[in-house]
Design a protein around this motif. Sequence first.
Motif, PDB file in Angstrom:
ATOM      1  N   PHE A   1       0.846  -1.207   0.000  1.00 53.07           N
ATOM      2  CA  PHE A   1       0.000   0.000   0.000  1.00 53.07           C
ATOM      3  C   PHE A   1       0.876   1.249   0.000  1.00 53.07           C
ATOM      4  N   ARG A   2       0.579   2.168  -0.895  1.00 52.98           N
ATOM      5  CA  ARG A   2       1.295   3.447  -0.916  1.00 52.98           C
ATOM      6  C   ARG A   2       0.286   4.545  -1.174  1.00 52.98           C
ATOM      7  N   ASN A   3       0.384   5.589  -0.380  1.00 56.57           N
ATOM      8  CA  ASN A   3      -0.564   6.688  -0.561  1.00 56.57           C
ATOM      9  C   ASN A   3      -0.094   7.585  -1.709  1.00 56.57           C
ATOM     10  N   GLU A   4      -0.154   7.034  -2.908  1.00 53.87           N
ATOM     11  CA  GLU A   4       0.346   7.734  -4.100  1.00 53.87           C
ATOM     12  C   GLU A   4      -0.373   9.070  -4.274  1.00 53.87           C
ATOM     13  N   ILE A   5       0.377  10.085  -4.655  1.00 51.25           N
ATOM     14  CA  ILE A   5      -0.225  11.409  -4.874  1.00 51.25           C
ATOM     15  C   ILE A   5      -1.107  11.385  -6.120  1.00 51.25           C
TER      16      ILE A   5
ATOM     17  N   PHE B   1      -4.940   3.467 -15.289  1.00 50.71           N
ATOM     18  CA  PHE B   1      -5.589   2.196 -14.970  1.00 50.71           C
ATOM     19  C   PHE B   1      -4.885   1.552 -13.781  1.00 50.71           C
ATOM     20  N   VAL B   2      -4.474   0.280 -13.842  1.00 52.75           N
ATOM     21  CA  VAL B   2      -3.854  -0.332 -12.650  1.00 52.75           C
ATOM     22  C   VAL B   2      -2.338  -0.166 -12.630  1.00 52.75           C
ATOM     23  N   PHE B   3      -1.800   0.698 -13.505  1.00 52.08           N
ATOM     24  CA  PHE B   3      -0.352   0.918 -13.504  1.00 52.08           C
ATOM     25  C   PHE B   3       0.092   1.467 -12.144  1.00 52.08           C
ATOM     26  N   ARG B   4      -0.592   2.477 -11.663  1.00 56.54           N
ATOM     27  CA  ARG B   4      -0.249   3.043 -10.359  1.00 56.54           C
ATOM     28  C   ARG B   4      -1.514   3.167  -9.513  1.00 56.54           C
ATOM     29  N   THR B   5      -1.595   2.335  -8.483  1.00 62.38           N
ATOM     30  CA  THR B   5      -2.751   2.362  -7.594  1.00 62.38           C
ATOM     31  C   THR B   5      -2.238   2.450  -6.163  1.00 62.38           C
TER      32      THR B   5
ATOM     33  N   GLU C   1      -3.327   0.578  -3.659  1.00 66.85           N
ATOM     34  CA  GLU C   1      -3.264  -0.797  -3.157  1.00 66.85           C
ATOM     35  C   GLU C   1      -2.867  -1.648  -4.356  1.00 66.85           C
ATOM     36  N   PHE C   2      -1.802  -2.416  -4.236  1.00 62.17           N
ATOM     37  CA  PHE C   2      -1.354  -3.200  -5.389  1.00 62.17           C
ATOM     38  C   PHE C   2      -0.627  -4.438  -4.893  1.00 62.17           C
ATOM     39  N   GLU C   3      -0.251  -5.295  -5.828  1.00 62.56           N
ATOM     40  CA  GLU C   3       0.456  -6.513  -5.412  1.00 62.56           C
ATOM     41  C   GLU C   3       1.868  -6.517  -5.956  1.00 62.56           C
ATOM     42  N   GLN C   4       2.778  -6.957  -5.118  1.00 58.37           N
ATOM     43  CA  GLN C   4       4.190  -7.028  -5.509  1.00 58.37           C
ATOM     44  C   GLN C   4       4.708  -8.454  -5.432  1.00 58.37           C
ATOM     45  N   MET C   5       5.784  -8.694  -6.145  1.00 57.85           N
ATOM     46  CA  MET C   5       6.471  -9.987  -6.072  1.00 57.85           C
ATOM     47  C   MET C   5       7.954  -9.628  -5.935  1.00 57.85           C
TER      48      MET C   5
ATOM     49  N   GLY D   1       7.566   2.574 -19.277  1.00 55.98           N
ATOM     50  CA  GLY D   1       7.241   2.646 -17.848  1.00 55.98           C
ATOM     51  C   GLY D   1       7.840   1.459 -17.126  1.00 55.98           C
ATOM     52  N   GLU D   2       8.164   1.678 -15.837  1.00 53.82           N
ATOM     53  CA  GLU D   2       8.830   0.626 -15.058  1.00 53.82           C
ATOM     54  C   GLU D   2       7.891  -0.543 -14.758  1.00 53.82           C
ATOM     55  N   LEU D   3       8.409  -1.751 -14.991  1.00 50.20           N
ATOM     56  CA  LEU D   3       7.702  -2.966 -14.587  1.00 50.20           C
ATOM     57  C   LEU D   3       8.346  -3.549 -13.336  1.00 50.20           C
ATOM     58  N   GLU D   4       9.663  -3.464 -13.341  1.00 54.24           N
ATOM     59  CA  GLU D   4      10.429  -4.150 -12.294  1.00 54.24           C
ATOM     60  C   GLU D   4      11.712  -3.373 -12.034  1.00 54.24           C
ATOM     61  N   GLY D   5      12.130  -3.344 -10.770  1.00 58.88           N
ATOM     62  CA  GLY D   5      13.423  -2.745 -10.447  1.00 58.88           C
ATOM     63  C   GLY D   5      14.333  -3.836  -9.917  1.00 58.88           C
ATOM     64  N   ILE D   6      15.579  -3.856 -10.377  1.00 53.25           N
ATOM     65  CA  ILE D   6      16.549  -4.816  -9.841  1.00 53.25           C
ATOM     66  C   ILE D   6      17.669  -3.994  -9.212  1.00 53.25           C
TER      67      ILE D   6
ATOM     68  N   PRO E   1      15.284  -8.181  -6.982  1.00 55.87           N
ATOM     69  CA  PRO E   1      14.385  -7.969  -8.112  1.00 55.87           C
ATOM     70  C   PRO E   1      12.956  -7.779  -7.561  1.00 55.87           C
ATOM     71  N   ALA E   2      12.338  -6.618  -7.833  1.00 49.60           N
ATOM     72  CA  ALA E   2      11.016  -6.289  -7.286  1.00 49.60           C
ATOM     73  C   ALA E   2      10.086  -5.882  -8.413  1.00 49.60           C
ATOM     74  N   VAL E   3       8.990  -6.624  -8.539  1.00 49.24           N
ATOM     75  CA  VAL E   3       8.076  -6.381  -9.665  1.00 49.24           C
ATOM     76  C   VAL E   3       6.643  -6.270  -9.154  1.00 49.24           C
ATOM     77  N   GLY E   4       5.851  -5.444  -9.797  1.00 51.08           N
ATOM     78  CA  GLY E   4       4.439  -5.338  -9.446  1.00 51.08           C
ATOM     79  C   GLY E   4       3.650  -6.423 -10.172  1.00 51.08           C
ATOM     80  N   ALA E   5       2.872  -7.211  -9.421  1.00 47.72           N
ATOM     81  CA  ALA E   5       2.081  -8.278 -10.064  1.00 47.72           C
ATOM     82  C   ALA E   5       0.936  -7.673 -10.868  1.00 47.72           C
ATOM     83  N   THR E   6       0.290  -6.660 -10.291  1.00 47.83           N
ATOM     84  CA  THR E   6      -0.851  -6.050 -10.973  1.00 47.83           C
ATOM     85  C   THR E   6      -0.361  -5.263 -12.195  1.00 47.83           C
ATOM     86  N   ARG E   7       0.767  -4.576 -12.026  1.00 56.32           N
ATOM     87  CA  ARG E   7       1.316  -3.816 -13.154  1.00 56.32           C
ATOM     88  C   ARG E   7       1.793  -4.758 -14.262  1.00 56.32           C
ATOM     89  N   ALA E   8       2.398  -5.876 -13.861  1.00 53.33           N
ATOM     90  CA  ALA E   8       2.868  -6.855 -14.859  1.00 53.33           C
ATOM     91  C   ALA E   8       1.678  -7.464 -15.592  1.00 53.33           C
TER      92      ALA E   8
HETATM   93  P1  ATP Z   1       7.648   4.552  -8.969  1.00 56.33           P
HETATM   94  O1  ATP Z   1       8.962   5.244  -9.123  1.00 56.33           O
HETATM   95  O2  ATP Z   1       6.935   4.268 -10.259  1.00 56.33           O
HETATM   96  O3  ATP Z   1       6.751   5.152  -7.920  1.00 56.33           O
HETATM   97  P2  ATP Z   1       9.118   2.647  -7.472  1.00 56.33           P
HETATM   98  O4  ATP Z   1      10.415   2.719  -8.196  1.00 56.33           O
HETATM   99  O5  ATP Z   1       8.942   3.341  -6.175  1.00 56.33           O
HETATM  100  O6  ATP Z   1       7.934   3.063  -8.450  1.00 56.33           O
HETATM  101  P3  ATP Z   1       9.522   0.072  -6.389  1.00 56.33           P
HETATM  102  O7  ATP Z   1       9.530   0.545  -4.990  1.00 56.33           O
HETATM  103  O8  ATP Z   1      10.812  -0.290  -7.027  1.00 56.33           O
HETATM  104  O9  ATP Z   1       8.731   1.126  -7.294  1.00 56.33           O
HETATM  105  O10 ATP Z   1       8.481  -1.131  -6.493  1.00 56.33           O
HETATM  106  C1  ATP Z   1       8.728  -2.277  -7.263  1.00 56.33           C
HETATM  107  C2  ATP Z   1       7.623  -2.509  -8.250  1.00 56.33           C
HETATM  108  O11 ATP Z   1       6.353  -2.447  -7.628  1.00 56.33           O
HETATM  109  C3  ATP Z   1       7.546  -1.455  -9.367  1.00 56.33           C
HETATM  110  O12 ATP Z   1       8.447  -1.767 -10.392  1.00 56.33           O
HETATM  111  C4  ATP Z   1       6.116  -1.601  -9.823  1.00 56.33           C
HETATM  112  O13 ATP Z   1       5.963  -2.679 -10.748  1.00 56.33           O
HETATM  113  C5  ATP Z   1       5.390  -1.953  -8.550  1.00 56.33           C
HETATM  114  N1  ATP Z   1       4.724  -0.747  -8.005  1.00 56.33           N
HETATM  115  C6  ATP Z   1       5.289   0.217  -7.256  1.00 56.33           C
HETATM  116  N2  ATP Z   1       4.375   1.149  -6.934  1.00 56.33           N
HETATM  117  C7  ATP Z   1       3.208   0.759  -7.499  1.00 56.33           C
HETATM  118  C8  ATP Z   1       1.880   1.298  -7.516  1.00 56.33           C
HETATM  119  N3  ATP Z   1       1.576   2.414  -6.866  1.00 56.33           N
HETATM  120  N4  ATP Z   1       0.934   0.630  -8.215  1.00 56.33           N
HETATM  121  C9  ATP Z   1       1.212  -0.526  -8.854  1.00 56.33           C
HETATM  122  N5  ATP Z   1       2.438  -1.086  -8.869  1.00 56.33           N
HETATM  123  C10 ATP Z   1       3.432  -0.457  -8.198  1.00 56.33           C
END
Ligand code: ATP
Length: 434
Positions: free
Chosen positions: A176-180, A185-189, A191-195, A260-265, A302-309
């Motif tokens: 969960f992140r209180n995104e500004i 769509f579900v790219f940035r929400t 509440e989301f799922e990570q792997m 757009g970012e899918l995953e950060g390593i 390696p950190a990836v968003g499941a919903t974003r992926a």
């Molecule tokens: P951003 O810079 O886009 O805010 P981030 O670099 O902070 O993202 P990480 O902390 O590296 O993101 O999170 C790992 C992964 O989790 C991201 O690559 C993305 O796939 C997913 N993720 C992060 N924030 C969100 C979000 N608000 N909604 C959906 N997926 C997210």
Amino acid sequence: MPAEDLMERVTNLCKRRGFVFPSAEIHGGFRSTYDYGPLGVLMLRNVKEAWWRSMVQLREEVVGLDAAILSSPRIWEASGHLANFTDPLVDCRSCHERWRADQIGDTCPNCGSTDLTEARAFNLLFKTYAGPVEDEGAVAYLRPETAQGMFVNFANVLQTTRKRPPFGIAQMGKSFRNEITPGNFVFRTREFEQMELEYFVPPDQSQQWYEYWCAERMTWFTDLGMAKDRLRLRPHDADELSHYSTGTSDIEFAFPWGWGELEGIANRTDFDLLAHAAASGERLDYFDPATGERYVPHVIEPAVGATRAMMAFLIAAYDTDEVDGEARTVLRLHPRLAPYSVAVLPLSRKDTLSPVAHRVLSLLQPLFMCDYDDTQSIGRRYRRQDEVGTPYCVTVDFDSLDDDAVTIRDRDTTEQARVPIIDLIAELGSRLSH
Ligand code: ATP
């Protein structure tokens, strides 16, 4: 197809076919939150299952974890999130919209005004209270990432599994992140799922493992059918790197609006283990009995968003073509990701076909996620399955009553083949495992 069209078509398909619904829609919706419908829940599980299989099941040195979402403030104090997990927030003095300063230029994207406030640090942590008393002592946080669960359990996992570096702890689940500005769509929400995987290595091997994971994770996406030219590995510039990281690369996808970012390593060095050790007084290191040496492992994450992926896989799979002079929409999803693996379709609704069709369904259900559809014309039912990416349709027709065989239809080629029911499991199994 123009980018906006593609995005609109994919979001429409998601709503119309039950992948993703806007949350609380009957109550007017709720700010960029989404519910995963009957097909979305299947596909999201498949994305996570494909990740778990590759990261845990097929590796002897990686174990899983499922840590609590509701978490102690001490974790986030030690990790630095309470102090630093912020985005720069600006207000538009003209229309009062709020923006992330690093995502806009000097003008408000809503009204075009240049009268913006100074940026101030906005903390993205979701704060709540555990228990009936809402005072400072009851403060808890919803985790903004799964990663810290792995660091605080490092010693537990080491003791219980007897692993030694290089080894990894993998976790997937909600964050969960209180995104500004949530959006796209579900790219940035919020509440989301990570792997996420935290891979603990001897310090002098960290660069080689960082490179290994960058390559490995790119392969995961391409093995699941994503075209290479829609992906790129982008190393962070020095000024983008977190202060503790000696190297970070993003796997980016060509979304309809741009990369757009899918995953950060990230090579996170020994930052996290040292931080939690210092704050807790516990020893978070590894004693190597072979060398008699004690050291704090470095971490590759390696950190990836499941919903974003999932969204990226849907966009990449979306295609249109023509079958017998008729336009069709087809999701060319990898069979491992498609919501249904097989659809069982009796040619007609007549009572005579239903028992055979149900016998076929019961035969397949224990092994494959199946749909059963006996409505409308067969052509329309094929189209409906194509549109949600079902790789194979199994059609039961009147000949089936005599030859105990069915027709398998391939989503991509639309070719049909007659197969005895007795061979159906083996045939579908071999086709789906490709
Ligand atoms: P951003 O810079 O886009 O805010 P981030 O670099 O902070 O993202 P990480 O902390 O590296 O993101 O999170 C790992 C992964 O989790 C991201 O690559 C993305 O796939 C997913 N993720 C992060 N924030 C969100 C979000 N608000 N909604 C959906 N997926 C997210």
